[in-house]
Motif scaffolding. Structure first.
Motif, PDB file in Angstrom:
ATOM      1  N   ALA A 178       0.829  -1.203   0.000  1.00 37.96           N
ATOM      2  CA  ALA A 178       0.000   0.000   0.000  1.00 37.96           C
ATOM      3  C   ALA A 178       0.863   1.252   0.000  1.00 37.96           C
ATOM      4  CB  ALA A 178      -0.925  -0.001   1.212  1.00 37.96           C
ATOM      5  N   PHE A 179       1.926   1.263   0.803  1.00 42.53           N
ATOM      6  CA  PHE A 179       2.794   2.433   0.842  1.00 42.53           C
ATOM      7  C   PHE A 179       3.535   2.601  -0.477  1.00 42.53           C
ATOM      8  CE2 PHE A 179       6.467   5.024   1.734  1.00 42.53           C
ATOM      9  CZ  PHE A 179       5.976   5.978   2.608  1.00 42.53           C
ATOM     10  N   LEU A 180       4.019   1.500  -1.037  1.00 39.31           N
ATOM     11  CA  LEU A 180       4.755   1.561  -2.310  1.00 39.31           C
ATOM     12  C   LEU A 180       3.886   2.181  -3.396  1.00 39.31           C
ATOM     13  CD1 LEU A 180       6.923  -1.289  -3.815  1.00 39.31           C
ATOM     14  CD2 LEU A 180       5.311  -0.048  -5.224  1.00 39.31           C
ATOM     15  N   TYR A 181       2.651   1.707  -3.535  1.00 38.55           N
ATOM     16  CA  TYR A 181       1.796   2.212  -4.614  1.00 38.55           C
ATOM     17  C   TYR A 181       1.388   3.660  -4.390  1.00 38.55           C
ATOM     18  CZ  TYR A 181       1.573  -2.641  -6.152  1.00 38.55           C
ATOM     19  OH  TYR A 181       1.893  -3.898  -6.587  1.00 38.55           O
ATOM     20  N   ASP A 182       1.140   4.042  -3.140  1.00 38.77           N
ATOM     21  CA  ASP A 182       0.820   5.437  -2.852  1.00 38.77           C
ATOM     22  C   ASP A 182       1.998   6.353  -3.184  1.00 38.77           C
ATOM     23  OD1 ASP A 182      -1.690   4.773  -2.049  1.00 38.77           O
ATOM     24  OD2 ASP A 182      -1.391   5.177   0.084  1.00 38.77           O
ATOM     25  N   LEU A 183       3.184   5.943  -2.766  1.00 42.96           N
ATOM     26  CA  LEU A 183       4.371   6.758  -3.013  1.00 42.96           C
ATOM     27  C   LEU A 183       4.661   6.859  -4.503  1.00 42.96           C
ATOM     28  CD1 LEU A 183       6.860   8.329  -2.079  1.00 42.96           C
ATOM     29  CD2 LEU A 183       8.033   6.136  -1.736  1.00 42.96           C
ATOM     30  N   GLU A 184       4.574   5.746  -5.199  1.00 38.05           N
ATOM     31  CA  GLU A 184       4.837   5.745  -6.638  1.00 38.05           C
ATOM     32  C   GLU A 184       3.847   6.650  -7.376  1.00 38.05           C
ATOM     33  OE1 GLU A 184       6.351   2.293  -9.532  1.00 38.05           O
ATOM     34  OE2 GLU A 184       4.339   1.936  -8.750  1.00 38.05           O
ATOM     35  N   THR A 185       2.580   6.572  -7.001  1.00 40.18           N
ATOM     36  CA  THR A 185       1.553   7.399  -7.643  1.00 40.18           C
ATOM     37  C   THR A 185       1.809   8.880  -7.403  1.00 40.18           C
ATOM     38  OG1 THR A 185      -0.074   5.636  -7.373  1.00 40.18           O
ATOM     39  CG2 THR A 185      -0.919   7.850  -7.780  1.00 40.18           C
ATOM     40  N   LEU A 186       2.172   9.232  -6.183  1.00 40.44           N
ATOM     41  CA  LEU A 186       2.381  10.638  -5.864  1.00 40.44           C
ATOM     42  C   LEU A 186       3.642  11.187  -6.542  1.00 40.44           C
ATOM     43  CD1 LEU A 186       0.566  12.465  -4.225  1.00 40.44           C
ATOM     44  CD2 LEU A 186       2.134  12.259  -2.305  1.00 40.44           C
ATOM     45  N   LEU A 187       4.665  10.371  -6.674  1.00 40.56           N
ATOM     46  CA  LEU A 187       5.868  10.791  -7.399  1.00 40.56           C
ATOM     47  C   LEU A 187       5.529  11.041  -8.875  1.00 40.56           C
ATOM     48  CD1 LEU A 187       8.516   8.408  -5.817  1.00 40.56           C
ATOM     49  CD2 LEU A 187       8.636  10.912  -5.798  1.00 40.56           C
ATOM     50  N   GLU A 188       4.730  10.167  -9.460  1.00 41.32           N
ATOM     51  CA  GLU A 188       4.339  10.358 -10.860  1.00 41.32           C
ATOM     52  C   GLU A 188       3.463  11.596 -11.015  1.00 41.32           C
ATOM     53  OE1 GLU A 188       2.546   6.768 -12.237  1.00 41.32           O
ATOM     54  OE2 GLU A 188       4.423   5.629 -12.180  1.00 41.32           O
ATOM     55  N   LEU A 189       2.581  11.827 -10.051  1.00 39.81           N
ATOM     56  CA  LEU A 189       1.737  13.016 -10.096  1.00 39.81           C
ATOM     57  C   LEU A 189       2.574  14.289 -10.033  1.00 39.81           C
ATOM     58  CD1 LEU A 189      -1.054  14.375 -10.048  1.00 39.81           C
ATOM     59  CD2 LEU A 189      -1.054  14.070  -7.553  1.00 39.81           C
ATOM     60  N   ALA A 190       3.569  14.303  -9.153  1.00 45.56           N
ATOM     61  CA  ALA A 190       4.423  15.485  -9.021  1.00 45.56           C
ATOM     62  C   ALA A 190       5.121  15.802 -10.334  1.00 45.56           C
ATOM     63  CB  ALA A 190       5.449  15.269  -7.917  1.00 45.56           C
ATOM     64  N   ASP A 191       5.581  14.776 -11.025  1.00 43.17           N
ATOM     65  CA  ASP A 191       6.292  15.001 -12.293  1.00 43.17           C
ATOM     66  C   ASP A 191       5.350  15.413 -13.415  1.00 43.17           C
ATOM     67  OD1 ASP A 191       8.703  14.416 -11.119  1.00 43.17           O
ATOM     68  OD2 ASP A 191       8.739  12.329 -11.769  1.00 43.17           O
ATOM     69  N   ALA A 192       4.073  15.008 -13.318  1.00 43.70           N
ATOM     70  CA  ALA A 192       3.122  15.310 -14.390  1.00 43.70           C
ATOM     71  C   ALA A 192       2.553  16.716 -14.294  1.00 43.70           C
ATOM     72  CB  ALA A 192       1.980  14.292 -14.374  1.00 43.70           C
ATOM     73  N   LEU A 193       2.515  17.273 -13.097  1.00 42.39           N
ATOM     74  CA  LEU A 193       1.925  18.599 -12.920  1.00 42.39           C
ATOM     75  C   LEU A 193       2.864  19.696 -13.418  1.00 42.39           C
ATOM     76  CD1 LEU A 193       0.506  18.035  -9.337  1.00 42.39           C
ATOM     77  CD2 LEU A 193      -0.866  18.452 -11.389  1.00 42.39           C
ATOM     78  N   ASP A 194       2.274  20.818 -13.801  1.00 42.35           N
ATOM     79  CA  ASP A 194       3.058  21.970 -14.247  1.00 42.35           C
ATOM     80  C   ASP A 194       4.002  22.435 -13.133  1.00 42.35           C
ATOM     81  OD1 ASP A 194       3.350  25.118 -14.511  1.00 42.35           O
ATOM     82  OD2 ASP A 194       2.985  24.287 -16.501  1.00 42.35           O
ATOM     83  N   GLU A 195       5.223  22.766 -13.518  1.00 40.78           N
ATOM     84  CA  GLU A 195       6.241  23.140 -12.529  1.00 40.78           C
ATOM     85  C   GLU A 195       5.832  24.334 -11.682  1.00 40.78           C
ATOM     86  OE1 GLU A 195      10.203  23.649 -13.807  1.00 40.78           O
ATOM     87  OE2 GLU A 195      10.386  21.663 -14.705  1.00 40.78           O
ATOM     88  N   THR A 196       5.012  25.226 -12.236  1.00 39.12           N
ATOM     89  CA  THR A 196       4.649  26.448 -11.502  1.00 39.12           C
ATOM     90  C   THR A 196       3.313  26.329 -10.757  1.00 39.12           C
ATOM     91  OG1 THR A 196       3.551  27.377 -13.463  1.00 39.12           O
ATOM     92  CG2 THR A 196       5.911  27.855 -13.173  1.00 39.12           C
ATOM     93  N   SER A 197       2.702  25.136 -10.786  1.00 37.65           N
ATOM     94  CA  SER A 197       1.367  25.019 -10.197  1.00 37.65           C
ATOM     95  C   SER A 197       1.438  24.917  -8.681  1.00 37.65           C
ATOM     96  CB  SER A 197       0.638  23.798 -10.767  1.00 37.65           C
ATOM     97  OG  SER A 197       1.149  22.608 -10.221  1.00 37.65           O
ATOM     98  N   PHE A 198       0.429  25.461  -8.042  1.00 36.26           N
ATOM     99  CA  PHE A 198       0.323  25.369  -6.581  1.00 36.26           C
ATOM    100  C   PHE A 198       0.145  23.918  -6.153  1.00 36.26           C
ATOM    101  CE2 PHE A 198      -2.398  25.270  -2.769  1.00 36.26           C
ATOM    102  CZ  PHE A 198      -1.567  25.936  -1.885  1.00 36.26           C
ATOM    103  N   ARG A 199      -0.608  23.155  -6.938  1.00 40.12           N
ATOM    104  CA  ARG A 199      -0.854  21.751  -6.603  1.00 40.12           C
ATOM    105  C   ARG A 199       0.453  20.960  -6.575  1.00 40.12           C
ATOM    106  NH1 ARG A 199      -2.191  18.012  -4.139  1.00 40.12           N
ATOM    107  NH2 ARG A 199      -3.418  16.229  -4.798  1.00 40.12           N
ATOM    108  N   ARG A 200       1.319  21.201  -7.539  1.00 40.51           N
ATOM    109  CA  ARG A 200       2.604  20.495  -7.548  1.00 40.51           C
ATOM    110  C   ARG A 200       3.423  20.853  -6.312  1.00 40.51           C
ATOM    111  NH1 ARG A 200       6.753  19.212 -12.460  1.00 40.51           N
ATOM    112  NH2 ARG A 200       8.620  18.818 -11.233  1.00 40.51           N
ATOM    113  N   ALA A 201       3.412  22.115  -5.941  1.00 39.06           N
ATOM    114  CA  ALA A 201       4.153  22.532  -4.754  1.00 39.06           C
ATOM    115  C   ALA A 201       3.630  21.813  -3.514  1.00 39.06           C
ATOM    116  CB  ALA A 201       4.045  24.044  -4.581  1.00 39.06           C
ATOM    117  N   GLU A 202       2.306  21.682  -3.414  1.00 39.89           N
ATOM    118  CA  GLU A 202       1.702  20.955  -2.293  1.00 39.89           C
ATOM    119  C   GLU A 202       2.184  19.509  -2.249  1.00 39.89           C
ATOM    120  OE1 GLU A 202      -2.700  22.125  -0.687  1.00 39.89           O
ATOM    121  OE2 GLU A 202      -2.544  21.018  -2.568  1.00 39.89           O
TER     122      GLU A 202
END
Length: 349
Positions: A178-202
């Motif tokens: 469960a931790f592995l999949y959550d971490l992997e998903t969030l790492l992929e999300l961070a890379d997919a979001l725009d570099e200047t977005s507030f969501r990525r910073a969060e």
């Protein structure tokens, strides 16, 4: 928001930590004693009389060869009710598990040349029954030369033999998974979001906070300390993954799908095998995840299964009637729309 260099270093450490977690996903609880036979392409399991001892030199294969490794596992009382996984240590290019004589799931190796996904171990049963004997057969493919694929390159492994090894029956550590999949998903999300977005910073701030809580080397602490670190970090990941878009944003749903190349890096004969591996694996996923749905988009590939794997075809029909498998598209095969013509398109439909 953290300085860019700092957060990139943190994400690098967290990606490396995924590999650490992966090594601790599965715990062996038994080994399957296997017998072996090697064949050319065929769509049914060899007769039991064809199986014999494992290769004396510890290798199997040859270009275009199929190696079959057959054994059985009787579920002990201690494993009653648990999910069981098969983790073969034999090497191959691609493989399919047969459970009790029927296609059950796909396997790809943990390392190159065909390292895709996390298919080096597969679920055999979501709920084992004490005393039940599981008939397990792994059908392994050695692959083949494919000249002119790009068209000026040649795909060749040079050596189409592989070392043999045991087949371990395992349980999966669900807390680590469960931790592995959550971490992997969030790492992929961070890379997919725009570099200047507030969501990525969060997201990146949450990853950094999780990083501060983790024990990166499980061998340098007790198991309890390692797990407590995961338990302390996971709510930070869950908080980000649980967030939803605003009510005015369009809904986007994710559905499983596999584009089956009918004849590109393999022959049509091998396509029949790839369809069986892929489609059997979808039913395996549906057994593990009740919410999972699959769209299958080429009529020809369904017809392959109807003709060569009738048992699998019946199980697919049950999933269709249950609303979990959607035959979709309307074409005989998914056609090339880049270099095309009117008559070509009409013939496909």
């Amino acid at each position: 928001m953290l300085a860019k260099q700092g957060i990139e270093q943190t994400k690098f450490k967290l990606r490396r930590f995924l590999s650490t977690l992966e090594t601790r996903l599965y715990a062996p609880v038994g080994t399957v004693d296997t017998r072996f036979c090697q064949t050319a392409l065929q769509h049914q399991m060899p007769d039991d009389a064809q199986f014999g001892p494992m290769p004396e030199d510890g290798r199997w294969g040859g270009e275009g060869a199929y190696g079959w490794f057959k054994g059985a596992f009787t579920v002990p009382v201690a494993l009653d009710g648990q999910a069981l996984y098969l983790y073969p240590k034999t090497k191959f290019y691609e493989a399919m598990l047969w459970l009790d004589g029927e296609p059950h799931g796909i396997y790809t190796p943990k390392e190159p040349p065909n390292m895709t996904g996390r298919h080096f171990a597969g679920c055999v049963t979501t709920r084992a029954k004490a005393g039940e004997t599981l008939e397990l057969t792994l059908e392994c493919y050695a692959f083949h030369d494919m000249p002119g694929t790009m068209p000026f390159t040649e795909l060749s492994l040079k050596d189409y033999t592989y070392p043999t090894g045991p087949m371990d029956v395992c349980t999966r550590d669900e807390e680590i998974a469960a931790f592995l999949y959550d971490l992997e998903t969030l790492l992929e999300l961070a890379d997919a979001l725009d570099e200047t977005s507030f969501r990525r910073a969060e997201v990146e701030n949450a990853l950094y906070d999780a990083h501060l809580k983790l024990r990166y080397d499980p061998d340098a602490c007790t198991d309890e300390a390692f797990r407590n670190a995961l338990r302390g970090a996971r709510p930070l990941l869950k908080e980000q993954l649980d967030k939803r878009n605003a009510g005015t944003t369009a809904f986007v749903g994710l559905t499983g799908h596999s584009h089956m190349d009918t004849a590109w890096l393999w022959t049509i004969a091998e396509t029949k095998k790839k369809c069986a591996r892929t489609f059997a694996n979808q039913l395996n996923l549906m057994a593990q995840y009740p919410e999972y749905r699959f769209v299958q988009s080429s009529a020809y590939h369904a017809d392959i299964i109807r003709r060569h794997y009738p048992g699998l075809f019946r199980r697919i029909g049950e999933a269709v009637r249950g609303g979990r498998w959607e035959p979709n598209g309307g074409v005989w095969v998914e056609c090339d729309c880049n270099l095309t013509g009117g008559e070509y398109m009409i013939r496909q439909f």
